[in-house]
Write an enzyme that holds these catalytic residues in place. Structure first.
Site, PDB file in Angstrom:
ATOM      1  N   TYR A 378      25.217  48.056   7.911  1.00  0.00           N
ATOM      2  CA  TYR A 378      25.193  48.726   9.220  1.00  0.00           C
ATOM      3  C   TYR A 378      25.947  50.053   9.272  1.00  0.00           C
ATOM      4  CZ  TYR A 378      23.265  44.592  11.584  1.00  0.00           C
ATOM      5  OH  TYR A 378      22.469  43.567  11.998  1.00  0.00           O
TER       6      TYR A 378
ATOM      7  N   ASN B  28      20.216  47.391  16.985  1.00  0.00           N
ATOM      8  CA  ASN B  28      21.634  47.716  17.071  1.00  0.00           C
ATOM      9  C   ASN B  28      22.096  48.426  15.806  1.00  0.00           C
ATOM     10  OD1 ASN B  28      23.912  47.712  18.648  1.00  0.00           O
ATOM     11  ND2 ASN B  28      24.587  45.665  18.052  1.00  0.00           N
ATOM     12  N   GLY B  62      18.431  41.256  12.535  1.00  0.00           N
ATOM     13  CA  GLY B  62      19.791  41.777  12.600  1.00  0.00           C
ATOM     14  C   GLY B  62      20.555  41.453  13.869  1.00  0.00           C
ATOM     15  N   SER B  63      21.432  42.377  14.224  1.00  0.00           N
ATOM     16  CA  SER B  63      22.454  42.155  15.237  1.00  0.00           C
ATOM     17  C   SER B  63      21.898  41.686  16.586  1.00  0.00           C
ATOM     18  CB  SER B  63      23.226  43.451  15.462  1.00  0.00           C
ATOM     19  OG  SER B  63      24.045  43.333  16.598  1.00  0.00           O
ATOM     20  N   THR B  64      22.629  40.724  17.166  1.00  0.00           N
ATOM     21  CA  THR B  64      22.214  40.192  18.465  1.00  0.00           C
ATOM     22  C   THR B  64      22.574  41.127  19.612  1.00  0.00           C
ATOM     23  OG1 THR B  64      24.271  38.934  18.568  1.00  0.00           O
ATOM     24  CG2 THR B  64      22.338  37.792  17.725  1.00  0.00           C
TER      25      THR B  64
END
Lengths: 406, 138
Positions: A378, B28, B62-64
């Site tokens: 990320y 995100n 991926g990200s919540t």
């Protein structure tokens, strides 16, 4: 979808506007995914609290919910936020102000402001078969896979909706039939450390993003190995559940019960593990200015290991080293002398925040080393960092010398 | 003009130019909310803007926290006009529902077989169908 009289009254607005809005979200989800009814849940974990995710639009959305007297009705924990509330790390004032507003709005609704992505380490540990509504992709995959709780990939707002009503629609990984593995991953590569487990998760997650993998060939995994494998599967991919044959609770006794009939086979040798590592590397300059570990947040064991690795050493004057954990684990580590031992080196043990959800890029860092596959995935997008991905011992070497060497 | 039935995830109606992506998208930390440009390192759409497109991709990942990013993109009008997924997962569904962004999935014909980049696509997530006008066919 069948609703009880009580649920109907929530949907009709008899329990206030926030509960009604929450119910609308849950009923919409239930209809999409063919849930026959809602089920009660034991706990919720609400994520997405970073200003980077919420933005001003999301901040106003949640402040509006809080202002209309919304209150959670089950134990609800909060995920990592974008600042450390215990000390000034030099982050921009406006960022910290808005980040505090987001945190406060959730706490106002009765959530515990524990700011942790690993609440299962410290007092919030769902048991096997328990239905929950947790967000935070790495926590979803851990509770589902390692603890055997029943959880879907909740987004921030749906986890909040579940917390406000105590319910979630019955679909997906709440149903035993949906928990079968559809990819069988045979691992022959040797996994030596957390970075290797991360590389494995990144390789499998990228290729089978919404699959349920079952691993064989893995043995003697520590809790932290699971956390770093799961976090990688859930970031490079969208995995919410995995099994390790003969180890994780759904797959403890009978392989046939957990492998779907049309299961795809995938082999992971040293070659595939290297591909996983390379996927995560975006490093350019070996002159390092920032080293970050603890994504997901460090356990007590990880902090103790860092204290040993940093013993008698000094972090290079050109490098900032942040080690991420939360107040629950940091408090215990402080009592045991572990925090002092780490910080004597010049490294900083942060609480509440992590690199990707905060903005360390505002402090001018660019070239970064981490042992976290999730952060490596990320941080280029979230922080604009160039990342070297390696074992924690290499992270400490880079912090001390200012140079990354493989 | 092809009219294809689909499942409604989030209600609404929109039309625009199709942008296809064969890889999952995690919103995100991977899409810049100010510009709608994809920032994920090594992603098929890295440095490509999804603003005002009818965005076709297999599923989210991926990200919540992605729900809030989908919501922001919808509110700031920097995101796609509508989303077509193969199978929509709840992170995207919830962000779209609270942001009033039209989303459909489970098309009765594989969207990658009938939609190409640049086609004009209408997503009717009220009546549950997608219409495709081939580029240059108007």
């Amino acid at each position: 979808m069948k609703l009880t009289d009580h649920e109907k009254s929530m949907l009709d607005g008899e329990h206030g506007a926030p509960v009604q809005k929450a119910m609308e979200i849950l009923v919409a989800l239930g209809k999409i995914y063919d849930a026959e009814r809602l089920i009660p849940i034991q706990s919720a974990h609400v994520a997405g609290l970073s200003l980077k995710s919420h933005g001003v639009a999301g901040m106003e959305w949640v402040e509006e919910m809080a202002a209309s007297a919304a209150k959670v009705c089950i134990p609800t924990t909060l995920n990592v936020i974008g600042l450390d509330r215990s000390r000034d790390l030099g982050l921009p004032e406006d960022w910290c102000d808005k980040q505090m507003r987001i945190g406060k709005a959730y706490e106002c609704m009765g959530c515990y402001g524990n700011s942790s992505c690993v609440p299962y380490y410290h007092g919030f540990t769902p048991r096997f078969g328990e239905h929950i509504a947790w967000a935070e992709s790495s926590a979803v995959v851990y509770t589902n896979s390692v603890l055997g709780a029943r959880d879907n990939r909740e987004g921030g707002p749906s986890a909040l909706a579940a917390a406000l009503t105590g319910r979630t629609p019955l679909y997906g990984y709440h149903l035993d039939a949906e928990r079968l593995a559809n990819v069988h991953v045979r691992v022959s590569a040797r996994l030596r450390n957390l970075a290797d487990y991360g590389a494995l998760g990144a390789f499998v997650g990228k290729r089978f993003s919404n699959a349920v993998p079952a691993f064989s060939g893995l043995s003697a995994m520590r809790t932290e190995d699971h956390v770093y494998l799961g976090a990688a599967l859930a970031s490079s991919g969208g995995v919410a559940l995995y099994h390790v044959l003969g180890m994780t609770p759904d797959a403890l006794f009978n392989d046939d019960k957990v492998l779907a009939k049309d299961c795809i086979e995938l082999e992971v040798t040293e070659k595939e593990l290297t591909m996983g590592r390379e996927q995560l590397c975006s490093g350019t300059s070996r002159q390092i200015d920032y080293v970050a570990v603890g994504c997901p947040h460090c356990s007590l064991n990880q902090l103790a290991e860092l204290a040993r690795l940093l013993d008698g050493k000094k972090v290079n004057s050109g490098v900032t080293m942040w080690i991420h954990t939360n107040v629950a684990i940091k408090g215990l580590a402080a009592q045991l002398g572990i925090i002092d031992a780490i910080e004597r080196s010049g490294a900083v043990v942060t609480q509440d925040l992590c690199t990707i959800l905060s903005c360390p890029e505002a402090l001018g860092f660019k070239n970064v080393v981490t042992n976290s596959a999730k952060m490596a995935f990320y941080a280029p997008g979230s922080n604009g960092f160039n990342i070297w991905f390696d074992d924690v011992a290499r992270c400490v070497d880079a912090a001390v010398t200012g140079t990354y060497t493989e | 003009m092809d009219r294809i039935k689909c499942r409604i995830i989030s209600k609404g109606k929109a039309e625009g130019e199709a942008l296809l992506c064969s890889q999952p998208i995690g919103f995100n930390f991977s899409v810049d909310v100010e510009t709608g440009v994809v920032t994920e390192h090594k992603h098929e759409l890295e440095n490509v803007s999804i603003k005002d497109k009818i965005l076709v991709f297999p599923n989210g990942k991926g990200s919540t926290g992605g729900s809030y990013v989908v919501y922001q993109l919808a509110r700031l009008k920097t995101g796609p006009k509508a989303i077509i997924n193969k199978i929509c997962e709840p992170i995207i569904a919830v962000g779209a529902i609270i942001g009033d962004l039209p989303v459909v999935d489970s098309l009765e014909t594989d969207p990658y077989a009938v939609i190409e980049n640049g086609d004009h696509v209408t997503v009717d997530a009220i009546n549950g169908f997608v219409e495709v006008t081939k580029r240059g066919a108007q």
